[in-house]
Design a protein around this motif. Structure first.
Motif, PDB file in Angstrom:
ATOM      1  N   VAL A  62       0.857  -1.181   0.000  1.00 30.85           N
ATOM      2  CA  VAL A  62       0.000   0.000   0.000  1.00 30.85           C
ATOM      3  C   VAL A  62       0.892   1.230   0.000  1.00 30.85           C
ATOM      4  CG1 VAL A  62      -1.664   1.357   1.336  1.00 30.85           C
ATOM      5  CG2 VAL A  62      -1.932  -1.126   1.157  1.00 30.85           C
ATOM      6  N   ALA A  63       0.584   2.189  -0.866  1.00 28.88           N
ATOM      7  CA  ALA A  63       1.347   3.433  -0.954  1.00 28.88           C
ATOM      8  C   ALA A  63       0.470   4.603  -0.534  1.00 28.88           C
ATOM      9  CB  ALA A  63       1.858   3.652  -2.377  1.00 28.88           C
ATOM     10  N   LEU A  64       0.982   5.430   0.368  1.00 27.82           N
ATOM     11  CA  LEU A  64       0.200   6.539   0.899  1.00 27.82           C
ATOM     12  C   LEU A  64       0.564   7.878   0.288  1.00 27.82           C
ATOM     13  CD1 LEU A  64      -0.021   5.515   4.658  1.00 27.82           C
ATOM     14  CD2 LEU A  64      -1.509   4.903   2.738  1.00 27.82           C
ATOM     15  N   GLU A  65       1.436   7.859  -0.723  1.00 24.71           N
ATOM     16  CA  GLU A  65       1.791   9.072  -1.457  1.00 24.71           C
ATOM     17  C   GLU A  65       1.948   8.705  -2.920  1.00 24.71           C
ATOM     18  OE1 GLU A  65       1.836  12.304  -2.624  1.00 24.71           O
ATOM     19  OE2 GLU A  65       2.021  12.569  -0.465  1.00 24.71           O
ATOM     20  N   TRP A  66       1.597   9.633  -3.829  1.00 19.94           N
ATOM     21  CA  TRP A  66       1.571   9.325  -5.255  1.00 19.94           C
ATOM     22  C   TRP A  66       2.948   9.039  -5.831  1.00 19.94           C
ATOM     23  CZ3 TRP A  66      -2.003  14.058  -6.479  1.00 19.94           C
ATOM     24  CH2 TRP A  66      -3.289  13.789  -5.995  1.00 19.94           C
ATOM     25  N   ALA A  80      -1.587  -2.501  -3.968  1.00 17.35           N
ATOM     26  CA  ALA A  80      -2.906  -3.020  -3.628  1.00 17.35           C
ATOM     27  C   ALA A  80      -3.826  -1.884  -3.216  1.00 17.35           C
ATOM     28  CB  ALA A  80      -2.788  -4.032  -2.488  1.00 17.35           C
ATOM     29  N   GLY A  81      -3.243  -0.853  -2.636  1.00 21.09           N
ATOM     30  CA  GLY A  81      -4.016   0.308  -2.209  1.00 21.09           C
ATOM     31  C   GLY A  81      -3.190   1.569  -2.346  1.00 21.09           C
ATOM     32  N   VAL A  82      -3.865   2.679  -2.628  1.00 20.69           N
ATOM     33  CA  VAL A  82      -3.206   3.979  -2.780  1.00 20.69           C
ATOM     34  C   VAL A  82      -4.111   5.047  -2.182  1.00 20.69           C
ATOM     35  CG1 VAL A  82      -2.465   5.743  -4.437  1.00 20.69           C
ATOM     36  CG2 VAL A  82      -1.883   3.343  -4.848  1.00 20.69           C
ATOM     37  N   ALA A  83      -3.524   6.024  -1.509  1.00 23.68           N
ATOM     38  CA  ALA A  83      -4.297   7.141  -0.979  1.00 23.68           C
ATOM     39  C   ALA A  83      -4.756   8.036  -2.124  1.00 23.68           C
ATOM     40  CB  ALA A  83      -3.468   7.932   0.027  1.00 23.68           C
ATOM     41  N   ASP A  84      -6.056   8.279  -2.217  1.00 24.60           N
ATOM     42  CA  ASP A  84      -6.667   9.144  -3.221  1.00 24.60           C
ATOM     43  C   ASP A  84      -6.355   8.678  -4.647  1.00 24.60           C
ATOM     44  OD1 ASP A  84      -7.932  11.113  -4.630  1.00 24.60           O
ATOM     45  OD2 ASP A  84      -6.718  12.777  -3.881  1.00 24.60           O
ATOM     46  N   THR A  85      -6.937   7.546  -5.028  1.00 22.66           N
ATOM     47  CA  THR A  85      -6.715   7.003  -6.372  1.00 22.66           C
ATOM     48  C   THR A  85      -7.287   7.914  -7.457  1.00 22.66           C
ATOM     49  OG1 THR A  85      -8.758   5.699  -6.148  1.00 22.66           O
ATOM     50  CG2 THR A  85      -6.684   4.603  -5.585  1.00 22.66           C
ATOM     51  N   LYS A  86      -8.365   8.628  -7.160  1.00 26.26           N
ATOM     52  CA  LYS A  86      -8.949   9.544  -8.138  1.00 26.26           C
ATOM     53  C   LYS A  86      -7.987  10.691  -8.421  1.00 26.26           C
ATOM     54  CE  LYS A  86     -13.020  12.404  -9.102  1.00 26.26           C
ATOM     55  NZ  LYS A  86     -14.328  12.899  -8.564  1.00 26.26           N
ATOM     56  N   VAL A 101      -7.062  -1.321  -7.876  1.00 31.76           N
ATOM     57  CA  VAL A 101      -6.330  -0.702  -6.766  1.00 31.76           C
ATOM     58  C   VAL A 101      -7.323   0.003  -5.849  1.00 31.76           C
ATOM     59  CG1 VAL A 101      -4.606   1.013  -6.104  1.00 31.76           C
ATOM     60  CG2 VAL A 101      -4.222  -0.420  -8.122  1.00 31.76           C
ATOM     61  N   GLN A 102      -7.254  -0.291  -4.568  1.00 27.74           N
ATOM     62  CA  GLN A 102      -8.219   0.230  -3.610  1.00 27.74           C
ATOM     63  C   GLN A 102      -7.814   1.616  -3.098  1.00 27.74           C
ATOM     64  OE1 GLN A 102     -11.200  -1.523  -2.637  1.00 27.74           O
ATOM     65  NE2 GLN A 102     -10.491  -2.547  -4.509  1.00 27.74           N
ATOM     66  N   ASP A 103      -8.805   2.481  -2.951  1.00 25.77           N
ATOM     67  CA  ASP A 103      -8.588   3.799  -2.369  1.00 25.77           C
ATOM     68  C   ASP A 103      -8.601   3.655  -0.847  1.00 25.77           C
ATOM     69  OD1 ASP A 103      -9.136   6.487  -1.291  1.00 25.77           O
ATOM     70  OD2 ASP A 103      -9.407   7.043  -3.391  1.00 25.77           O
ATOM     71  N   LEU A 122       3.453  -4.705   3.214  1.00 20.57           N
ATOM     72  CA  LEU A 122       4.232  -3.507   3.485  1.00 20.57           C
ATOM     73  C   LEU A 122       3.413  -2.265   3.162  1.00 20.57           C
ATOM     74  CD1 LEU A 122       7.172  -2.365   4.108  1.00 20.57           C
ATOM     75  CD2 LEU A 122       7.521  -2.384   1.624  1.00 20.57           C
ATOM     76  N   VAL A 123       3.619  -1.207   3.939  1.00 21.12           N
ATOM     77  CA  VAL A 123       3.075   0.119   3.640  1.00 21.12           C
ATOM     78  C   VAL A 123       4.255   1.037   3.360  1.00 21.12           C
ATOM     79  CG1 VAL A 123       1.852   2.128   4.542  1.00 21.12           C
ATOM     80  CG2 VAL A 123       1.000  -0.175   5.024  1.00 21.12           C
ATOM     81  N   VAL A 124       4.161   1.809   2.273  1.00 27.05           N
ATOM     82  CA  VAL A 124       5.209   2.769   1.928  1.00 27.05           C
ATOM     83  C   VAL A 124       4.631   4.174   2.033  1.00 27.05           C
ATOM     84  CG1 VAL A 124       6.831   3.554   0.177  1.00 27.05           C
ATOM     85  CG2 VAL A 124       6.275   1.119   0.356  1.00 27.05           C
ATOM     86  N   MET A 125       5.333   5.030   2.745  1.00 26.85           N
ATOM     87  CA  MET A 125       4.902   6.411   2.914  1.00 26.85           C
ATOM     88  C   MET A 125       6.134   7.284   3.049  1.00 26.85           C
ATOM     89  SD  MET A 125       3.587   6.163   6.875  1.00 26.85           S
ATOM     90  CE  MET A 125       2.894   7.814   6.833  1.00 26.85           C
ATOM     91  N   ASN A 126       5.960   8.623   2.958  1.00 22.68           N
ATOM     92  CA  ASN A 126       7.135   9.479   3.113  1.00 22.68           C
ATOM     93  C   ASN A 126       7.119  10.221   4.447  1.00 22.68           C
ATOM     94  OD1 ASN A 126       5.723  11.986   2.843  1.00 22.68           O
ATOM     95  ND2 ASN A 126       5.807  11.824   0.620  1.00 22.68           N
ATOM     96  N   GLU A 127       8.258  10.821   4.751  1.00 20.12           N
ATOM     97  CA  GLU A 127       8.438  11.482   6.046  1.00 20.12           C
ATOM     98  C   GLU A 127       7.411  12.570   6.297  1.00 20.12           C
ATOM     99  OE1 GLU A 127      12.364  13.033   6.222  1.00 20.12           O
ATOM    100  OE2 GLU A 127      13.321  11.104   6.599  1.00 20.12           O
TER     101      GLU A 127
END
Length: 328
Positions: A62-66, A80-86, A101-103, A122-127
């Motif tokens: 899952v990625a929380l940043e584009w 598998a998932g992304v923050a704000d797919t739209k 891909v799930q929002d 795993l979840v990937v995000m930035n600082e």
């Protein structure tokens, strides 16, 4: 997008400055999976200096940043998932997300429940998005924190983030190919610009939003990722105003643009969601109409969907557009 352009960009500018967004004619292909995919335990040291231990290379991520979502997809690992797919579909075209891909909520406030429900490896995000969210997520799933930006060396930071993610998902060969293609595009673009006699010419890059009758402009200064791309091509960023130390972004208004007096300045901007404040919001503004790059028709709207904070493939889209203008 989930909010209006004004609200989104205003919030983004505030967040970036306190804590510190087309297609190409020949889009780069997603690297093919390695013939022999790595297996077994993996340990990756992330931007926090923390060793993130995985039983095997992550496959369900899952990625929380584009930017990180783009990097994963470009490596051949569709999130598998992304923050704000739209929003991703609006602002990022370098690599499209699969329909499945799930929002998992907004980039500013992703849903922990939605992330955990996907049972990712795993979840990937930035600082910049971390904070207490990391602690919440790490109760359920390993979290890899990228740096996300570094105005001192954003190109080096992008490479480092990509390689870190690639190690976690077992795609280091794919990362090498992406970066090799990126470097080749930079070298080819620099040569084309030099051959056209345009080396050393100036550029400015911005986006903006309008609230009431007020147009606010966000400038991409020397340390911004897209600025560093232009500089690598042999060009010069004409914006020398104050910027933040993390993102290389500055804030101004139309009066502030009067410092861009050079006769060779080309002005590039983004308006991927259709709200073009530079053409529509400033059409009748006398100061705007007096600027050399406006009078000389050196105003360039970037094709929709070239993400200004992306990975190598978004970077190549920017390179293509700059070369198209300066090597014409």
């Amino acid at each position: 997008m989930m909010r209006t352009r004004a609200a989104l960009l205003a919030a983004a500018a505030t967040a970036l400055l306190v804590s510190a967004c087309g297609t190409t004619e020949n889009p780069a292909e997603t690297p093919a999976p390695s013939d022999a995919a790595p297996s077994g335990p993996v340990t990756v040291t992330d931007s926090r200096g923390k060793a993130v231990e995985l039983k095997a290379p992550a496959r369900k991520v899952v990625a929380l940043e584009w930017g990180e979502a783009e990097m994963l997809a470009s490596l051949g690992v569709m999130p598998a998932g992304v923050a704000d797919t739209k929003g991703y579909a609006t602002w990022v075209t370098a690599v499209k997300l699969d329909p499945g891909v799930q929002d998992v909520g907004t980039r500013g406030e992703p849903s922990v429940d939605s992330v955990v429900a996907l049972q990712p490896d795993l979840v990937v995000m930035n600082e910049g998005r971390a904070g207490t969210l990391v602690t919440q997520l790490e109760q359920y799933v390993p979290v890899l924190v990228t740096k996300g930006t570094d105005a001192k060396d954003n190109l080096g930071r992008m490479r480092s983030d990509l390689n870190m993610i690639a190690q976690a998902v077992g795609k280091t060969a794919e990362a090498e190919k992406l970066l090799a293609d990126f470097d080749a595009a930079l070298a080819d673009g620099k040569k084309k610009i030099a051959d056209a006699g345009a080396a050393g010419q100036q550029f400015a890059i911005a986006d903006g939003w309008k609230e009431g009758s007020t147009v606010s402009i966000r400038m991409f200064g020397q340390g911004a990722l897209v600025s560093q791309l232009g500089i690598q091509l042999g060009l010069k960023n004409a914006w020398t105003g104050a910027v933040d130390e993390q993102w290389g972004l500055g804030q101004t208004d139309v009066e502030g643009l009067t410092v861009l007096k050079g006769q060779d300045v080309h002005f590039f901007y983004n308006a991927s969601d259709g709200d073009d404040v530079f053409v529509d919001g400033l059409a009748g503004n006398a100061i705007w109409k007096s600027l050399p790059f406006v009078q000389q028709n050196k105003l360039h709207k970037m094709p929709d969907g070239i993400w200004t904070f992306g990975g190598p493939l978004s970077g190549q889209q920017y390179v293509d557009q700059l070369v198209k203008v300066y090597a014409a």
